[in-house]
Design a protein around this motif. Structure first.
Motif, PDB file in Angstrom:
ATOM      1  N   ARG A   1      32.710  70.439  60.967  1.00  0.00           N
ATOM      2  CA  ARG A   1      31.458  71.195  61.083  1.00  0.00           C
ATOM      3  C   ARG A   1      31.441  72.374  60.114  1.00  0.00           C
ATOM      4  O   ARG A   1      30.435  72.627  59.451  1.00  0.00           O
ATOM      5  CB  ARG A   1      31.264  71.686  62.511  1.00  0.00           C
ATOM      6  N   GLU A   2      32.565  73.077  60.002  1.00  0.00           N
ATOM      7  CA  GLU A   2      32.639  74.216  59.085  1.00  0.00           C
ATOM      8  C   GLU A   2      32.535  73.756  57.638  1.00  0.00           C
ATOM      9  O   GLU A   2      31.858  74.388  56.821  1.00  0.00           O
ATOM     10  CB  GLU A   2      33.946  74.976  59.289  1.00  0.00           C
ATOM     11  N   ARG A   3      33.205  72.648  57.304  1.00  0.00           N
ATOM     12  CA  ARG A   3      33.143  72.139  55.938  1.00  0.00           C
ATOM     13  C   ARG A   3      31.732  71.678  55.582  1.00  0.00           C
ATOM     14  O   ARG A   3      31.250  71.916  54.469  1.00  0.00           O
ATOM     15  CB  ARG A   3      34.155  71.001  55.747  1.00  0.00           C
ATOM     16  N   LEU A   4      31.054  71.028  56.532  1.00  0.00           N
ATOM     17  CA  LEU A   4      29.688  70.575  56.272  1.00  0.00           C
ATOM     18  C   LEU A   4      28.730  71.756  56.155  1.00  0.00           C
ATOM     19  O   LEU A   4      27.808  71.740  55.332  1.00  0.00           O
ATOM     20  CB  LEU A   4      29.225  69.618  57.370  1.00  0.00           C
ATOM     21  N   THR A   5      28.951  72.776  56.966  1.00  0.00           N
ATOM     22  CA  THR A   5      28.116  73.977  56.880  1.00  0.00           C
ATOM     23  C   THR A   5      28.285  74.639  55.516  1.00  0.00           C
ATOM     24  O   THR A   5      27.308  75.052  54.891  1.00  0.00           O
ATOM     25  CB  THR A   5      28.478  74.967  58.003  1.00  0.00           C
ATOM     26  N   ALA A   6      29.527  74.721  55.044  1.00  0.00           N
ATOM     27  CA  ALA A   6      29.777  75.304  53.723  1.00  0.00           C
ATOM     28  C   ALA A   6      29.130  74.462  52.632  1.00  0.00           C
ATOM     29  O   ALA A   6      28.537  74.994  51.687  1.00  0.00           O
ATOM     30  CB  ALA A   6      31.281  75.437  53.479  1.00  0.00           C
ATOM     31  N   LEU A   7      29.217  73.142  52.762  1.00  0.00           N
ATOM     32  CA  LEU A   7      28.592  72.251  51.780  1.00  0.00           C
ATOM     33  C   LEU A   7      27.077  72.414  51.783  1.00  0.00           C
ATOM     34  O   LEU A   7      26.445  72.482  50.721  1.00  0.00           O
ATOM     35  CB  LEU A   7      28.972  70.803  52.069  1.00  0.00           C
ATOM     36  N   ALA A   8      26.496  72.518  52.971  1.00  0.00           N
ATOM     37  CA  ALA A   8      25.038  72.713  53.066  1.00  0.00           C
ATOM     38  C   ALA A   8      24.636  74.028  52.406  1.00  0.00           C
ATOM     39  O   ALA A   8      23.603  74.103  51.734  1.00  0.00           O
ATOM     40  CB  ALA A   8      24.604  72.685  54.525  1.00  0.00           C
TER      41      ALA A   8
END
Length: 85
Positions: free
Chosen positions: A50-57
């Motif tokens: 979730r944190e990695r996807l949030t950073a990617l977004a």
């Protein structure tokens, strides 16, 4: 636990990177340390998905919007009014 940065030059650099990347100083330090740990062969726990996807977004949102091409799909592909080139 808190980390105190007593080196003003290092603190300024971390803040400049954070501002340029649109993230917090904490994120800059986290990424830097995790990267260094990886280079040194030390085990570093990856952030949750979730944190990695949030950073990617966040990165995707930061990409400047380019104006779209005003031509139609057929014009871009080179088709004429009869559907041929």
């Amino acid at each position: 636990m808190a980390i105190v940065i007593e080196d003003l030059q290092l603190e300024r650099l971390a803040q400049q990177i954070a501002t340029a990347e649109g993230v917090s100083v904490t994120e800059v330090v986290r990424e830097g340390l995790m990267s260094l740990a990886g280079l040194r062969g030390l085990p570093a726990k990856k952030p949750a998905l979730r944190e990695r996807l949030t950073a990617l977004a966040r990165e995707v949102d930061a990409v400047p919007h380019r104006p779209s091409d005003g031509r139609s799909d057929n014009d871009i592909l080179g088709y004429n009014e009869h559907g041929t080139w």
